[in-house]
Design a protein around this motif. Structure first.
Motif, mmCIF file in Angstrom:
data_model
loop_
_atom_site.group_PDB
_atom_site.id
_atom_site.type_symbol
_atom_site.label_atom_id
_atom_site.label_comp_id
_atom_site.label_asym_id
_atom_site.label_seq_id
_atom_site.Cartn_x
_atom_site.Cartn_y
_atom_site.Cartn_z
ATOM 1 N N SER A 7 1.349 -0.999 0.021
ATOM 2 C CA SER A 7 -0.393 -0.111 0.067
ATOM 3 C C SER A 7 0.960 1.441 0.061
ATOM 4 C CB SER A 7 -1.125 0.171 1.669
ATOM 5 O OG SER A 7 -1.811 -1.129 1.270
ATOM 6 N N PHE A 8 0.462 2.417 -0.751
ATOM 7 C CA PHE A 8 1.499 3.157 -1.429
ATOM 8 C C PHE A 8 0.906 4.065 -0.791
ATOM 9 C CE2 PHE A 8 3.781 0.389 -4.112
ATOM 10 C CZ PHE A 8 4.631 -0.355 -3.348
ATOM 11 N N PHE A 9 1.263 5.517 -0.101
ATOM 12 C CA PHE A 9 0.291 6.483 0.089
ATOM 13 C C PHE A 9 1.782 7.514 0.631
ATOM 14 C CE2 PHE A 9 1.293 4.226 4.275
ATOM 15 C CZ PHE A 9 1.124 5.294 5.215
ATOM 16 N N PRO A 10 1.216 9.034 0.456
ATOM 17 C CA PRO A 10 2.535 9.993 0.497
ATOM 18 C C PRO A 10 2.406 9.897 1.866
ATOM 19 C CG PRO A 10 0.363 11.616 -0.196
ATOM 20 C CD PRO A 10 0.698 9.460 -0.123
ATOM 21 N N SER A 11 3.638 11.365 2.426
ATOM 22 C CA SER A 11 3.971 10.762 4.047
ATOM 23 C C SER A 11 2.465 12.281 4.663
ATOM 24 C CB SER A 11 5.144 12.182 4.212
ATOM 25 O OG SER A 11 5.521 12.640 5.564
ATOM 26 N N LEU A 12 2.973 11.340 6.011
ATOM 27 C CA LEU A 12 1.375 11.629 6.915
ATOM 28 C C LEU A 12 1.363 13.019 7.064
ATOM 29 C CD1 LEU A 12 1.150 8.402 8.448
ATOM 30 C CD2 LEU A 12 -0.699 9.316 6.487
ATOM 31 N N VAL A 13 2.776 13.425 6.742
ATOM 32 C CA VAL A 13 3.509 14.423 7.671
ATOM 33 C C VAL A 13 4.031 15.419 6.584
ATOM 34 C CG1 VAL A 13 5.177 15.632 9.665
ATOM 35 C CG2 VAL A 13 3.878 13.217 10.054
ATOM 36 N N MET A 60 1.723 -0.285 6.874
ATOM 37 C CA MET A 60 1.637 0.796 5.835
ATOM 38 C C MET A 60 0.547 0.100 5.390
ATOM 39 S SD MET A 60 4.129 2.464 5.776
ATOM 40 C CE MET A 60 4.162 2.426 7.101
ATOM 41 N N GLU A 61 -0.134 -0.778 5.118
ATOM 42 C CA GLU A 61 -1.844 -1.557 4.664
ATOM 43 C C GLU A 61 -2.437 0.162 5.415
ATOM 44 O OE1 GLU A 61 -1.872 -5.076 4.686
ATOM 45 O OE2 GLU A 61 -0.946 -5.242 2.746
ATOM 46 N N SER A 62 -2.019 0.101 7.351
ATOM 47 C CA SER A 62 -2.787 0.767 7.854
ATOM 48 C C SER A 62 -2.986 2.335 7.741
ATOM 49 C CB SER A 62 -3.519 0.169 9.316
ATOM 50 O OG SER A 62 -2.580 -0.172 10.039
ATOM 51 N N LYS A 63 -1.792 2.493 7.079
ATOM 52 C CA LYS A 63 -1.034 4.187 7.164
ATOM 53 C C LYS A 63 -1.052 4.423 8.621
ATOM 54 C CE LYS A 63 -3.888 5.912 3.448
ATOM 55 N NZ LYS A 63 -4.807 7.564 2.417
ATOM 56 N N THR A 64 -0.504 3.723 9.111
ATOM 57 C CA THR A 64 0.353 3.064 10.748
ATOM 58 C C THR A 64 1.989 3.283 10.646
ATOM 59 O OG1 THR A 64 -1.215 1.226 11.277
ATOM 60 C CG2 THR A 64 0.864 2.043 12.777
ATOM 61 N N PRO A 65 1.694 4.787 11.692
ATOM 62 C CA PRO A 65 3.636 5.358 11.325
ATOM 63 C C PRO A 65 4.190 4.640 12.292
ATOM 64 C CG PRO A 65 2.134 6.928 12.923
ATOM 65 C CD PRO A 65 1.366 6.432 12.006
ATOM 66 N N GLY A 120 5.470 6.730 5.060
ATOM 67 C CA GLY A 120 4.320 6.859 3.901
ATOM 68 C C GLY A 120 5.955 6.077 3.156
ATOM 69 N N CYS A 121 5.268 5.633 2.000
ATOM 70 C CA CYS A 121 5.492 4.479 1.589
ATOM 71 C C CYS A 121 5.490 4.369 -0.221
ATOM 72 C CB CYS A 121 4.689 3.260 1.982
ATOM 73 S SG CYS A 121 6.245 1.825 1.178
ATOM 74 N N GLY A 122 6.474 4.588 -1.035
ATOM 75 C CA GLY A 122 6.380 3.873 -2.351
ATOM 76 C C GLY A 122 7.276 2.856 -2.576
ATOM 77 N N TYR A 158 10.338 2.008 -1.355
ATOM 78 C CA TYR A 158 11.074 2.844 -0.166
ATOM 79 C C TYR A 158 10.406 3.780 0.529
ATOM 80 C CZ TYR A 158 8.049 7.344 -2.979
ATOM 81 O OH TYR A 158 7.312 7.815 -3.981
ATOM 82 N N PHE A 159 10.273 4.225 1.726
ATOM 83 C CA PHE A 159 9.810 4.906 3.231
ATOM 84 C C PHE A 159 9.922 6.030 3.147
ATOM 85 C CE2 PHE A 159 10.451 -0.637 3.409
ATOM 86 C CZ PHE A 159 8.730 -0.819 4.326
ATOM 87 N N GLU A 160 9.169 6.588 3.363
ATOM 88 C CA GLU A 160 9.257 8.161 3.910
ATOM 89 C C GLU A 160 9.614 8.389 5.277
ATOM 90 O OE1 GLU A 160 9.018 10.523 1.777
ATOM 91 O OE2 GLU A 160 7.688 10.981 -0.305
ATOM 92 N N VAL A 161 10.741 8.714 5.403
ATOM 93 C CA VAL A 161 11.282 8.902 6.731
ATOM 94 C C VAL A 161 11.527 10.112 7.208
ATOM 95 C CG1 VAL A 161 12.897 8.862 8.856
ATOM 96 C CG2 VAL A 161 12.470 6.552 7.034
ATOM 97 N N THR A 162 10.202 10.784 8.367
ATOM 98 C CA THR A 162 9.897 11.930 9.070
ATOM 99 C C THR A 162 11.114 12.151 9.548
ATOM 100 O OG1 THR A 162 8.091 12.715 8.421
ATOM 101 C CG2 THR A 162 8.269 13.849 9.730
ATOM 102 N N ASP A 163 12.236 12.914 9.538
ATOM 103 C CA ASP A 163 13.720 12.789 10.595
ATOM 104 C C ASP A 163 12.944 14.991 11.577
ATOM 105 O OD1 ASP A 163 15.944 13.704 11.201
ATOM 106 O OD2 ASP A 163 16.903 11.909 10.293
ATOM 107 N N ASN A 164 13.434 14.687 13.081
ATOM 108 C CA ASN A 164 13.245 15.971 13.855
ATOM 109 C C ASN A 164 14.653 16.670 13.679
ATOM 110 O OD1 ASN A 164 15.276 14.742 15.838
ATOM 111 N ND2 ASN A 164 13.724 13.034 15.315
ATOM 112 N N PHE A 165 15.752 15.764 13.184
ATOM 113 C CA PHE A 165 16.697 16.573 13.470
ATOM 114 C C PHE A 165 17.690 16.923 11.213
ATOM 115 C CE2 PHE A 165 21.276 17.730 13.628
ATOM 116 C CZ PHE A 165 21.518 18.518 14.931
#
Length: 367
Positions: A196-202, A288-293, A319-321, A329-336
């Motif tokens: 299941s692919f979707f853009p970043s939730l953030v 990813m199927e349930s859009k769980t971070p 996210g994932c795509g 690939y996985f969209e990784v949201t990085d805090n730094f």
């Protein structure tokens, strides 16, 4: 079998094979490289001269002695195969049409298939062939392979004559006339087509950044900011402890997947953790199927002192795509550091972005 006796010397005899006329005795061999429907490009073909195939003795000895076992390995779940069928006898009088039946047989010593597993020829039938006008003809079919573990099996071919007009049906039945050996490798889940692919939730405006204040801790680090990112999305980690032990020894918590280690720790050896990698992908696919971070640990330098002696930083998969080349690939949201795409390199058992590698995957729970 006929016996010949020398005239005037009845003690001198020899026997000869009887001449069988108008029998359908073909030989079947792989025509070309298998076509891989999954396009994982992991199919390799070899001809095993050292592995004997005992074809039917109805096929002429000079022909069957030269027959070479065809072996190929694949990770694909579906293959298109093409085979050449031609005359397998040196007899002057032979039948040039009849039926070829391919059948699946597990290799000796292989465990029986489970209820969820199957290996089947999609068009399961006998193929009517005729090489009257040409020296050979082709048959084509697909094989679907649904196995949970590596399996070795054979595609065996059997010939039977047909009865047509004035063509007398031969006496030979189920003539074993060809064989292919298939080794189905366990394929990585990252090559599955149904992610299941979707853009970043953030979005950038919703990204938790390093240095911002957190109400629930006075000394926030990247780990806490990653937790806050999860919290903003309605989730938390299933466990905050990497070590499940409290007695001073180390054992990895059941809710954490350790994908990479820069040092030996907790009974695990330094380097890529192949089994953990595969298991983490099973979990990530469900997430990813349930859009769980999902919180992840990142490694990019030596000498940091988290409990796994490897992880330097924490971030969140949001996210994932797949890119234009089909790479997961996985969209990784990085805090730094900068957020971005971490690519799943299946053959290397790693998820990376440049010099950064995902060292941990931590299971999430909904708040």
């Amino acid at each position: 079998m006929a016996t010949v006796t020398e005239c005037g010397n009845p003690s001198n005899t020899f026997s000869i094979e009887p001449l069988e006329m108008w029998e359908f005795t073909p030989i079947v061999s792989l025509d070309a490289e298998p076509i891989d429907y999954d396009d994982v490009k992991e199919t390799s073909l070899v001809y095993k001269k050292d592995e004997k195939v005992t074809l039917s003795d109805k096929i002429s000895k000079s022909i069957r002695d030269k027959y070479t076992l065809m072996v190929f390995t694949t990770e694909s779940k579906k293959l298109s195969l093409k085979f050449t069928v031609k005359n397998g006898t040196t007899d002057q009088f032979y039948d040039d049409d009849g039926y070829i039946k391919p059948e699946i047989a597990l290799a000796k010593g292989e465990k029986e298939l489970t209820e969820k597993e199957s290996i089947k020829i999609t068009d399961d039938k006998s193929f009517l062939v005729d090489y009257t006008k040409k020296k050979s003809t082709l048959i084509e079919f697909d094989v679907e392979i649904n196995t949970e573990t590596e399996k070795t099996f054979f595609i065996n071919f059997y010939a039977n004559d047909n009865k047509k007009y004035f063509d007398i049906e031969g006496k030979y039945k189920n003539v074993f006339c060809g064989q292919v050996k298939v080794i189905k490798k366990k394929s990585s889940i990252c090559k599955d087509k149904d992610w299941s692919f979707f853009p970043s939730l953030v979005s950038d405006s919703k990204k938790v950044t390093y240095g911002s204040s957190l109400s629930w801790t006075n000394t926030p680090e990247c780990y806490h900011y990653a937790l806050q990112q999860l919290k903003d999305l309605g989730y938390w980690v299933k466990t905050e402890r990497w070590n499940k032990k409290w007695d001073g020894t180390k054992e990895l918590n059941d809710d954490i997947f350790q994908l990479y280690l820069s040092s030996d720790v907790a009974g695990m050896k330094k380097g890529i953790q192949k089994e953990m990698f595969e298991n983490s992908l099973i979990y990530l696919k469900q997430a990813m199927e349930s859009k769980t971070p999902v919180m992840v640990g990142l490694h990019y330098r030596e000498g940091y002192a988290n409990e796994d002696l490897t992880t330097d930083h924490f971030a969140v998969i949001t996210g994932c795509g797949r890119d234009i080349d089909g790479k997961l690939y996985f969209e990784v949201t990085d805090n730094f550091y900068s957020s971005g795409k971490y690519y799943c390199i299946c053959e290397n058992y790693e998820i990376i972005k440049g010099n950064y590698i995902i060292s941990q995957v931590r299971k999430s729970r909904k708040l």
